[in-house]
Design an enzyme around this catalytic site. Structure first.
Site, PDB file in Angstrom:
ATOM      1  N   ASP A  12      13.259   6.169  -4.850  1.00 15.55           N
ATOM      2  CA  ASP A  12      13.598   5.034  -3.987  1.00 15.55           C
ATOM      3  C   ASP A  12      14.597   4.102  -4.674  1.00 15.55           C
ATOM      4  OD1 ASP A  12      11.801   5.983  -2.147  1.00 15.55           O
ATOM      5  OD2 ASP A  12      10.249   4.514  -2.589  1.00 15.55           O
ATOM      6  N   GLY A  40       4.422  10.740   0.884  1.00 18.11           N
ATOM      7  CA  GLY A  40       3.461  11.660   0.295  1.00 18.11           C
ATOM      8  C   GLY A  40       3.013  11.216  -1.079  1.00 18.11           C
ATOM      9  N   GLY A 245       1.419   0.756   4.390  1.00 15.32           N
ATOM     10  CA  GLY A 245       0.762   1.735   5.247  1.00 15.32           C
ATOM     11  C   GLY A 245       0.202   2.908   4.468  1.00 15.32           C
ATOM     12  N   ASP A 246       0.934   3.351   3.449  1.00 12.84           N
ATOM     13  CA  ASP A 246       0.467   4.477   2.626  1.00 12.84           C
ATOM     14  C   ASP A 246      -0.771   4.089   1.828  1.00 12.84           C
ATOM     15  OD1 ASP A 246       2.662   5.926   3.540  1.00 12.84           O
ATOM     16  OD2 ASP A 246       3.925   5.236   1.888  1.00 12.84           O
TER      17      ASP A 246
END
Length: 313
Positions: A12, A40, A245-246
């Site tokens: 990222d 993931g 969210g992960d």
């Protein structure tokens, strides 16, 4: 019981900007930070830190992927099922504003190079009632779902990023569907994102699936058959929402795998994601389990989960 996250591994590049860049605009970034990420990878770290045995399967570039596998290994995630490809690892370009909101451009790279033979090899290491966690950032998802269903695995889908491919999946095989309100509206065709309407529509579409709809600052809602629960969020000073969210997904599932009820799982996930958004980065922001055990110091006593039929959003 084991958790397999078959998902993306990205590098990222996070650019801190005053606002999201507009068409035709050239915008200077105030800072650039480089992190290990991918939905993931983030979900694997969150699952591992929630206290369950976690394996990651996916693909990285042979020349730039070591940083990703080492990062997962350091988080106590099993990495033996990560494959190397003669392409670049996936990466993301992320714009982050001062209030913690983000906008993301993905490049799939090695994430999109998985073969059916490789998927079969990965799944051969897992048994009935093991958990499979998928997102929409790798290829072969329909095949993986079909084969996992044949094995009797519990299938968890986070349909992000949302696109037309989601509607080609055998969604009836999904045991847990975890998505945000925008993704839920897209799946149901609702022009509005009213969570009551979206949740009820999803529950009707997938009557045998546990639905968890995350609502950002409004918390989350859960639906399964006639059950409806609401979880409030824990207020914090948000600096980066990239892995919120992960983190929620990983800690919710980790709680379920450890035999906790839905109410406790939702509360645990809410606490974990609140801590995550108060920190910079993706994987670096995900809390350790001990931090959640001590989170009453930060958040006060446990917030009450309420029946959604008693509390309108």
């Amino acid at each position: 019981m084991k958790a397999l996250v078959f998902g993306s591994l990205n590098i990222d590049y996070v650019y801190e900007v005053e606002h999201f860049v507009q068409p035709g605009e050239t915008l200077s970034s105030e800072n650039l930070r480089v992190y290990c990420g991918g939905k993931g990878l983030n979900q694997s770290i969150a699952l591992s830190r929630s206290g369950v045995e976690t394996w990651h399967a996916g693909a990285v570039g042979i020349r730039d992927g070591e940083i990703l596998t080492n990062y997962l290994r350091d988080a106590d995630v099993h990495v033996d099922l990560i494959m190397e490809k003669e392409v670049s690892s996936g990466h993301a370009i992320i714009q982050k504003t001062p209030d913690g909101e983000n906008s993301i451009i993905l490049f799939g790279g090695a994430n999109l190079m998985i073969t059916e033979k490789e998927a079969d090899f990965v799944l051969s290491h897992f048994d009935e009632n093991d958990y499979l966690v998928l997102q929409n950032e790798i290829n072969q998802i329909p095949y993986i779902i079909e084969k996992a269903h044949e094995k009797g695995m519990k299938i968890v889908l986070n349909p992000s990023p949302m696109n037309a491919c989601i509607f080609e999946l055998p969604l009836s095989y999904v045991d847990y569907l975890i998505l945000n309100e925008i993704e839920g509206a897209a799946m149901t065709g609702h022009e509005e994102t009213d969570p009551d309407a979206v949740l009820n529509c999803l529950a009707e579409m997938l009557p045998d699936t546990h639905i968890i709809l995350t609502l950002g600052k409004k918390g989350s809602v859960y639906g399964y058959k006639d059950q409806r629960f609401r979880q409030r969020c824990y207020p914090v000073n948000a600096v980066d929402t990239t892995a919120a969210g992960d983190t929620f997904t990983g800690f919710f599932l980790g709680s379920i795998m450890q035999g906790k009820g839905i109410r406790e799982a939702l509360d645990t996930a809410a606490r974990a994601s609140a801590i995550a958004v108060s920190r910079n980065g993706a994987g670096t922001s995900i809390p350790m389990l001990c931090e959640l055990k001590n989170s009453d110091i930060l958040f006060g006593n446990r917030m009450e989960n309420m029946d959604i039929n008693e509390l309108k959003i």
